[in-house]
Design an enzyme around this catalytic site. Sequence first.
Site, PDB file in Angstrom:
ATOM      1  N   LYS A   3     -14.740  -1.910   5.240  1.00 18.38           N
ATOM      2  CA  LYS A   3     -14.253  -2.390   3.944  1.00 18.38           C
ATOM      3  C   LYS A   3     -15.483  -2.800   3.155  1.00 18.38           C
ATOM      4  O   LYS A   3     -16.088  -3.848   3.429  1.00 18.38           O
ATOM      5  CB  LYS A   3     -13.324  -3.583   4.145  1.00 18.38           C
ATOM      6  CG  LYS A   3     -11.955  -3.219   4.755  1.00 18.38           C
ATOM      7  CD  LYS A   3     -11.212  -4.505   5.138  1.00 18.38           C
ATOM      8  CE  LYS A   3      -9.738  -4.255   5.417  1.00 18.38           C
ATOM      9  NZ  LYS A   3      -9.105  -5.459   6.025  1.00 18.38           N
ATOM     10  N   ASP A  21       0.812  -1.217   0.000  1.00 15.86           N
ATOM     11  CA  ASP A  21       0.000   0.000   0.000  1.00 15.86           C
ATOM     12  C   ASP A  21       0.846   1.268   0.000  1.00 15.86           C
ATOM     13  O   ASP A  21       0.355   2.345   0.324  1.00 15.86           O
ATOM     14  CB  ASP A  21      -1.070   0.007   1.101  1.00 15.86           C
ATOM     15  CG  ASP A  21      -0.590  -0.638   2.370  1.00 15.86           C
ATOM     16  OD1 ASP A  21       0.635  -0.786   2.529  1.00 15.86           O
ATOM     17  OD2 ASP A  21      -1.437  -0.985   3.215  1.00 15.86           O
TER      18      ASP A  21
HETATM   19  P1  PGA Z   1      -6.040  -6.014   3.531  1.00 13.90           P
HETATM   20  O1  PGA Z   1      -5.422  -5.035   4.614  1.00 13.90           O
HETATM   21  O2  PGA Z   1      -6.639  -5.208   2.452  1.00 13.90           O
HETATM   22  O3  PGA Z   1      -4.851  -6.818   3.099  1.00 13.90           O
HETATM   23  O4  PGA Z   1      -7.037  -6.863   4.255  1.00 13.90           O
HETATM   24  C1  PGA Z   1      -6.032  -3.853   5.007  1.00 13.90           C
HETATM   25  C2  PGA Z   1      -6.075  -3.746   6.513  1.00 13.90           C
HETATM   26  O5  PGA Z   1      -5.737  -4.698   7.238  1.00 13.90           O
HETATM   27  O6  PGA Z   1      -6.474  -2.722   7.030  1.00 13.90           O
HETATM   28 ZN    ZN Z   2      -6.405  -3.933   9.248  1.00 13.16          ZN
END
Ligand code: PGA
Ligand code: ZN
Length: 430
Positions: A341, A207
């Site tokens: 998410k 990221d």
């Molecule tokens: P991931 O990580 O998209 O790999 O699940 C994001 C997070 O843990 O905040």
């Molecule tokens: Zn996380």
Amino acid sequence: VITKIKARQILDSRGIPTVEVDLFTNKGMFRASVPSGDTTGMYEAVDLRDGDKGKFLGNSVTRAVKNINEKISEALIGMDPTLQSQIDHAMIDLDKTEKKGELGANAILAVSIAACKAGAAEKEVPLYKHIADISGETNLTLPVPAFTLISGGKHAGNHLAIQEIMILPIGASRFEEALQMGSETYHHLKAVITEKYGAHECNVGEDGGFAPNISSLKEGLDLLKEAIGRTGYNDRIKIAIDVAASDFCIGTKYDLEKKVPNKSEQNFKSAEDMIEMYKELCSEYPIVSIEDPFDKEDWEHVKHFYSLGICQVVGDDLLMSNPKRIQRAIQESTCNAVLLKVNQIGTVTEAIEVVRQAKEANMGVVTSHRCGETEDSFISDLSVGLATGQIKAGAPCRGERLAKYNQLLRIEEELGDQAAYAGQDWKVSS
Ligand code: PGA
Ligand code: ZN
């Protein structure tokens, strides 16, 4: 009305297939694509993959694409794109399974987002405004960004077990200034790392955060402290951590040296040791938020840590954006923020409901990207329209991360005087 829906397989920021859809109405073409993460839990909506090892190592999404082009398309053509809830429920009904495993949450979400964009165009309002309208939110708010400056865990090849060290520019007066503060700190950090370890330690994780080969959280915090010091912003910048502790939990112990090779001895920590470590670090550094401090099933220790009142405690792997798990966290006072998410839920309507659920319980909401992202910036409009107060979209670097932050700049510019930056009120913004 929706006249045509056409999906395709594209690649995400990691080079792994994902779903993109073009949804057509009389107003034009509206495109959306969906992200995916490294961690996928039992309680989240299904990211449907073909599983054919001969294609993209099993990761192709042609079944999800076909589901859109045939079943979903057939069900939605002729519908009014402003009716988000009806569109989403039509797909939920068509899927019939609890976790959207039949059509794939990746298929459903791509269409849900594209329809949301089409709905805004139909009403001739900006996307964030349309989202605010359908959710009943009245305080459009620019979120405080959580910029990932140091990456570890599953997101990087270094020895750091902890997944992310982030900064929150809560002392900025506008989002634009927050982005500047993030960018400047990022570049100062690059210089600090180069001076200390050499330019070869400036590679970045999935990221965009730097991934120097440090093995302890404290080393990372010291690098960051030095970088923040060089910016002169001092206490206008706070620190947040995503421990993602499930990744290095072994039974009831935590192996913070899980990624260190050739160790002479094992150095496991108990949950109590972890609490002591968090307490110490929070008193030494300006840490205001910790995500997933313990294993995703260790509700007891998260609750205990939260009860100490040291900082915001965010549930990501713990809650999986799942309404039932959020309900449990509310009832048991386990933590005080939800990591949202959208692809763990699978529709815009259900994402709105999760935000409502969290806000009613006075929990904070961090709108989040995934490590595998696309250039779609829907979550930026979502965070403003739902006034979540916080957004986590990676480093102020790499195109797929900047797609989100740059969109927030545009929204702030468009809102002008009406734009409020969450700033000091980042925890619960309305
Ligand atoms: P991931 O990580 O998209 O790999 O699940 C994001 C997070 O843990 O905040
Ligand atoms: Zn996380």
